[in-house]
Design a protein around this motif. Structure first.
Motif, PDB file in Angstrom:
ATOM      1  N   UNK A   1       0.836  -1.203   0.000  1.00 45.24           N
ATOM      2  CA  UNK A   1       0.000   0.000   0.000  1.00 45.24           C
ATOM      3  C   UNK A   1       0.871   1.253   0.000  1.00 45.24           C
ATOM      4  N   UNK A   2       1.875   1.289   0.876  1.00 47.20           N
ATOM      5  CA  UNK A   2       2.751   2.473   0.954  1.00 47.20           C
ATOM      6  C   UNK A   2       3.492   2.745  -0.343  1.00 47.20           C
ATOM      7  N   UNK A   3       3.796   1.690  -1.098  1.00 43.66           N
ATOM      8  CA  UNK A   3       4.481   1.873  -2.383  1.00 43.66           C
ATOM      9  C   UNK A   3       3.574   2.501  -3.435  1.00 43.66           C
ATOM     10  N   UNK A   4       2.277   2.559  -3.166  1.00 40.01           N
ATOM     11  CA  UNK A   4       1.337   3.134  -4.132  1.00 40.01           C
ATOM     12  C   UNK A   4       0.981   2.191  -5.260  1.00 40.01           C
ATOM     13  N   UNK A   5       1.184   0.895  -5.040  1.00 39.18           N
ATOM     14  CA  UNK A   5       0.964  -0.099  -6.083  1.00 39.18           C
ATOM     15  C   UNK A   5      -0.234  -1.001  -5.827  1.00 39.18           C
ATOM     16  N   UNK A   6      -1.087  -0.613  -4.894  1.00 44.39           N
ATOM     17  CA  UNK A   6      -2.256  -1.424  -4.576  1.00 44.39           C
ATOM     18  C   UNK A   6      -3.498  -0.599  -4.866  1.00 44.39           C
ATOM     19  N   UNK A   7      -4.413  -1.187  -5.643  1.00 43.23           N
ATOM     20  CA  UNK A   7      -5.582  -0.459  -6.123  1.00 43.23           C
ATOM     21  C   UNK A   7      -6.862  -1.050  -5.551  1.00 43.23           C
ATOM     22  N   UNK A   8      -7.870  -0.203  -5.465  1.00 44.51           N
ATOM     23  CA  UNK A   8      -9.204  -0.669  -5.088  1.00 44.51           C
ATOM     24  C   UNK A   8     -10.217  -0.099  -6.074  1.00 44.51           C
ATOM     25  N   UNK A   9     -11.283  -0.853  -6.261  1.00 46.40           N
ATOM     26  CA  UNK A   9     -12.401  -0.407  -7.084  1.00 46.40           C
ATOM     27  C   UNK A   9     -13.570  -0.197  -6.140  1.00 46.40           C
ATOM     28  N   UNK A  10     -14.153   0.983  -6.217  1.00 46.10           N
ATOM     29  CA  UNK A  10     -15.293   1.336  -5.371  1.00 46.10           C
ATOM     30  C   UNK A  10     -16.510   1.627  -6.234  1.00 46.10           C
ATOM     31  N   UNK A  11     -17.671   1.361  -5.680  1.00 49.51           N
ATOM     32  CA  UNK A  11     -18.917   1.759  -6.325  1.00 49.51           C
ATOM     33  C   UNK A  11     -19.742   2.536  -5.309  1.00 49.51           C
ATOM     34  N   UNK A  12     -20.587   3.378  -5.817  1.00 45.76           N
ATOM     35  CA  UNK A  12     -21.543   4.072  -4.953  1.00 45.76           C
ATOM     36  C   UNK A  12     -22.764   3.188  -4.832  1.00 45.76           C
ATOM     37  N   UNK A  13     -23.214   2.925  -3.609  1.00 41.62           N
ATOM     38  CA  UNK A  13     -24.412   2.092  -3.463  1.00 41.62           C
ATOM     39  C   UNK A  13     -25.628   2.793  -4.058  1.00 41.62           C
ATOM     40  N   UNK A  14     -26.607   2.023  -4.498  1.00 43.47           N
ATOM     41  CA  UNK A  14     -27.830   2.642  -5.007  1.00 43.47           C
ATOM     42  C   UNK A  14     -28.434   3.566  -3.954  1.00 43.47           C
ATOM     43  N   UNK A  15     -28.983   4.638  -4.394  1.00 41.32           N
ATOM     44  CA  UNK A  15     -29.655   5.598  -3.524  1.00 41.32           C
ATOM     45  C   UNK A  15     -28.697   6.351  -2.611  1.00 41.32           C
ATOM     46  N   UNK A  16     -27.393   6.295  -2.896  1.00 43.96           N
ATOM     47  CA  UNK A  16     -26.436   7.050  -2.081  1.00 43.96           C
ATOM     48  C   UNK A  16     -26.516   8.512  -2.466  1.00 43.96           C
TER      49      UNK A  16
END
Length: 186
Positions: free
Chosen positions: A48-63
């Motif tokens: 994570x600190x190296x900046x080489x780890x990614x995440x995919x996020x979604x907005x929940x419905x009705x957010x």
């Protein structure tokens, strides 16, 4: 998609646990899954600190900004320019030495998708981001240790099987993995 932060680690670890417990049972017994979660699939803060780890996020419905529902992390994965292949901060035997892009393969690590979002392009998106970043860092080859349920996915992405390996977990339990490699197009 965004780079993971240290604050994301508890949520990402929960996603990893859910993914492994849900998607791995056809390929591994419950004891292997439990031991793998304890020994192999935890997040490495160096990653994570190296900046080489990614995440995919979604907005929940009705957010909306009016309510407190936050985004949902549905996938995670990264690549590394370090020799560590898997594991977490609790495993001090991990060697954080840097790889040489001219002679070594970058390591794709810790790719997991929320079971409800499997087979919807999340892993492909994460893998492409990892490959692109490794290529930009000068790597010509990427390597990974695939769990059995992911082998076909990686083959479909152009990875070739190199060798099947057994990761001893203790108590006679073995985590079967497949080393896979891909040459990056420059």
């Amino acid at each position: 998609m965004r780079k993971a932060t240290l604050e994301d680690i508890p949520i990402v670890q929960a996603l990893i646990n859910l993914s492994v417990r849900t998607l791995h049972p056809p390929f591994y017994n419950p004891t292997v899954i439990k031991l793998a979660l304890e020994q192999v699939t935890a997040i490495d803060s160096n990653h994570v600190n190296d900046g080489n780890y990614f995440i995919v996020e979604i907005e929940p419905p009705h957010a909306s900004s009016a309510n407190s529902i936050s985004s949902l992390i549905v996938g995670c994965g990264g690549w590394s320019h370090r020799t560590t292949l898997y594991g977490s901060d609790i495993h001090t035997s991990s060697d954080p030495a840097l790889l040489d892009p001219s002679t070594d393969a970058a390591k794709v690590r810790a790719m997991f998708v929320h079971p409800n979002w499997a087979r919807k392009g999340i892993a492909t998106m994460l893998l492409k981001a990892c490959e692109d970043a490794a290529r930009e860092a000068g790597f010509k080859i990427v390597e990974l240790r695939a769990s059995l349920q992911a082998v076909v996915f990686y083959e479909n992405q152009g990875y070739e099987k190199v060798e099947k390996i057994d990761r001893e977990l203790g108590g006679g339990e073995i985590l079967e993995l497949v080393i896979m490699k891909k040459r990056l197009v420059l």
